[in-house]
Scaffold this active site. Sequence first.
Site, PDB file in Angstrom:
ATOM      1  N   GLU A   8      -5.444  -9.502   4.762  1.00  0.00           N
ATOM      2  CA  GLU A   8      -4.260  -8.845   4.204  1.00  0.00           C
ATOM      3  C   GLU A   8      -3.209  -9.859   3.756  1.00  0.00           C
ATOM      4  O   GLU A   8      -2.028  -9.713   4.033  1.00  0.00           O
ATOM      5  CB  GLU A   8      -3.675  -7.868   5.228  1.00  0.00           C
ATOM      6  CG  GLU A   8      -4.672  -6.792   5.646  1.00  0.00           C
ATOM      7  CD  GLU A   8      -4.094  -5.726   6.568  1.00  0.00           C
ATOM      8  OE1 GLU A   8      -3.159  -6.034   7.323  1.00  0.00           O
ATOM      9  OE2 GLU A   8      -4.592  -4.590   6.513  1.00  0.00           O
ATOM     10  N   ASP A  26      -9.735   0.740  11.044  1.00  0.00           N
ATOM     11  CA  ASP A  26      -8.390   0.358  11.464  1.00  0.00           C
ATOM     12  C   ASP A  26      -7.721   1.397  12.359  1.00  0.00           C
ATOM     13  O   ASP A  26      -6.852   2.153  11.886  1.00  0.00           O
ATOM     14  CB  ASP A  26      -7.522   0.129  10.219  1.00  0.00           C
ATOM     15  CG  ASP A  26      -6.204  -0.530  10.563  1.00  0.00           C
ATOM     16  OD1 ASP A  26      -6.049  -0.942  11.719  1.00  0.00           O
ATOM     17  OD2 ASP A  26      -5.341  -0.625   9.674  1.00  0.00           O
ATOM     18  N   GLU A  63       0.336   4.197  15.206  1.00  0.00           N
ATOM     19  CA  GLU A  63       0.434   4.070  13.748  1.00  0.00           C
ATOM     20  C   GLU A  63      -0.257   5.226  13.022  1.00  0.00           C
ATOM     21  O   GLU A  63       0.289   5.793  12.076  1.00  0.00           O
ATOM     22  CB  GLU A  63      -0.182   2.732  13.316  1.00  0.00           C
ATOM     23  CG  GLU A  63      -0.254   2.559  11.813  1.00  0.00           C
ATOM     24  CD  GLU A  63      -0.838   1.201  11.400  1.00  0.00           C
ATOM     25  OE1 GLU A  63      -1.213   0.410  12.280  1.00  0.00           O
ATOM     26  OE2 GLU A  63      -0.896   0.954  10.186  1.00  0.00           O
TER      27      GLU A  63
HETATM   28  O1  GCW Z   1      -3.371  -1.402  10.872  1.00  0.00           O
HETATM   29  C1  GCW Z   1      -3.011  -2.340   9.928  1.00  0.00           C
HETATM   30  C2  GCW Z   1      -1.545  -2.167   9.844  1.00  0.00           C
HETATM   31  C3  GCW Z   1      -0.822  -3.445   9.539  1.00  0.00           C
HETATM   32  C4  GCW Z   1      -1.300  -4.505  10.503  1.00  0.00           C
HETATM   33  C5  GCW Z   1      -2.782  -4.703  10.309  1.00  0.00           C
HETATM   34  C6  GCW Z   1      -3.364  -5.681  11.304  1.00  0.00           C
HETATM   35  C7  GCW Z   1      -0.035  -6.245  11.512  1.00  0.00           C
HETATM   36  O2  GCW Z   1      -1.248  -1.188   8.912  1.00  0.00           O
HETATM   37  O3  GCW Z   1       0.549  -3.201   9.687  1.00  0.00           O
HETATM   38  O4  GCW Z   1      -0.613  -5.708  10.365  1.00  0.00           O
HETATM   39  O5  GCW Z   1      -3.469  -3.501  10.496  1.00  0.00           O
HETATM   40  O6  GCW Z   1      -3.863  -5.230  12.319  1.00  0.00           O
HETATM   41  O7  GCW Z   1      -3.307  -6.869  11.070  1.00  0.00           O
END
Ligand code: GCW
Length: 719
Positions: free
Chosen positions: A310, A384, A412
């Site tokens: 990311e 995720d 989240e």
């Molecule tokens: O779940 C996603 C989140 C990001 C997060 C990323 C990760 C910290 O939306 O906010 O970044 O995973 O775990 O690195």
Amino acid sequence: MKTSLLITTLIISFFINRTNLYSEDGYRLWLRYDKVTNKSLLKSYTTQIKYLLVDNNSPTLSAVKEELQNGLTGLLGKNIPVISATKNRTVIASNYKKSKILKELSLSPEISNIPDDGYLIQTLKHKGNDIIVITSNSDVGVMYGTFEFLRLLQTQKPITNLKIISYPKIKLRILNHWDNLNRTVERGYAGFSIWDWHKLPDYIDTRYKDYARANASIGINGTVLTNVNANAWVLTHDYLLKVAALANVFRTYGIKVYLTARFSAPIEIGNLKTADPLNEDVRQWWKEKVKEIYSLIPDFGGFLVKANSEGQPGPQNYGRSHADGANMLAEALEPYGGVVMWRAFVYDNNIPEDRAKQAYNEFKPLDGKFKKNVLIQVKNGPIDFQPREPFHPLFGAMPNTPLMMEFQITQEYLGQGTHLVYLATLFKECLESDTYCKGKGSTVAKVIDGSLDNHSISGIAGVSNIGTDRNWTGHLFGQANWYAFGRLAWNHELTSEEVAEEWIRQTFSNDNEVVSKIKTIMLKSREDCVNYMTPLGLHHIMGWNHHYGPAPWIKDKHRDDWTSVYYHRADSNGIGFDRTEKGSNAVSQYYPEVAEIFSSLEKCPDEYLLWFHHLPWNYKMKSGNTLWEELCYHYYKGVEGVKETINIWKSLESKIDKDEFEHVKMLLNIQLKEAIWWRNACVLYFQTFSKMPIPNELEKPDKSLEYYMNLNFPYAPGI
Ligand code: GCW
């Protein structure tokens, strides 16, 4: 006139504040130590506990003494004097290795073999005296035993004839704070970061100690203070002094401090031209940085790293592998006993491959290539932290590398700050999944506790839900998820039910009705949430970026793998992501026994159906319904579940503290509103493809799809 008005206002506000001070605001978490309500138990406790003897002074044992004194005074409603020689009815808390007194007692011989963090709590008779011993081979073990002992009283368990031996199954039990240096918290829904960086190192907020106590009480022994989307600034000298001040508070409670290492730090704060892990200057820079850290924090735990994921920098920017990057840091930390926790959460939209497969593809070939003090930290599922995912195929696939679990405690994707969702059931579902890597019974839990492959280090991390809100977690029930994470990290064999019951008894009351009703609510809450958000294996269909609310219509963004349509693949033929051999073949990353189950339409559990299969809308489900009908029924069932929860909660009004009752009630009403919103938006959206009616008996959405698609939340929290 004006003055008297002012005085009246002052008096009124004084009383208002006083009442606030004494009403239950959740700050005390599960460590309330209110007087035992059961009269006969109270009597039995007070006859058995008359004196306290805490042997051998150390900061940790002083904290043990303080906790026992506070705890027992509260629970028994009277002061328990501290003495220096054993008398009848003394509770002794002492480190077995250091204590003279304990050597004279006939303690269970097992004490010599209990691993360091573990403890023994035993009731004994010695020279005519009845005593209770809390002991361990380490000071922190005595502390863990102390908290267990207080938990027995808080949950109103008998304390006659005790012989409890307990030690953690997993060595590193760590919270991950996604806290930024400006005090915002990524995916945080409980206010700001509790680390007040600006006032550190001089100002030590009392919260730091209470945070440490709470963690120690559930066996958490490490904390990563900073976000994995890291800022190199925390590695500058001035910030390290601040980190050291926190470490000084936490040390007493057996908690080590860790930091996230931004891979490009040598460039950003070290004036180097590169961060290439094979460059000598870069390697030297990290060695010196680590040396500096240990000169300030002798028990520093190590680094957590998110690299090449990311947009974060990493070794691949220089054509190097994840192993090259991790090993460079590991080499710097090795002389001091520090570890590297290197995250496997990597995926790249430029790689034309199912996102669910990418971490495995990247890391599996690196098995055995990491230094001994590297752990690979893997999220529970391959995408995720979704409401439901199958376990990550990396578990079991890298026998020569210690794999750490990463769970997300902050919600989240499960209702953020406003939904009551108890996560122990989610954690347990993953931990109990059978990878079949060494034949039947090779559960994920056994992979991560190191027992399957005899690893000497093992770890589990939980992304924290803690913030500056007075009750720490925003939603009072968020506390249960922090609690459950710690308890399961200590002992993954505890059931979700046992953990819920402990938490309820310590948080609310030991009243049977309260315990059983709240337990019912908690145990079903995660399934309710899956039903109203992503039933039957759907995933990643939430709002863009803030991830708040439903948005299955998200498409045409700069990355496909951040859209919803990429995941649900709904079209006029059907819905679901084909991950079988005919599709992305992600199933092949699992061991054959598992792959066979997930691939087969007969054997694949409904829970994972659309995760692995793309099926026609009129596909006949095991229930006899068509897939479309089944999808509708699940969405509606989720909403009904929340209504039922509200009714149960309301029936407890007379038995719950007023403020806490109202707090939860209002949040449950928000949850209901949002569950209906999820249900309606998703059913209406998917209906545009299925072109089938919502089953007759179900109430029709009162708003249009267009209405839902036009909702906008520019200020949703957590980003
Ligand atoms: O779940 C996603 C989140 C990001 C997060 C990323 C990760 C910290 O939306 O906010 O970044 O995973 O775990 O690195």
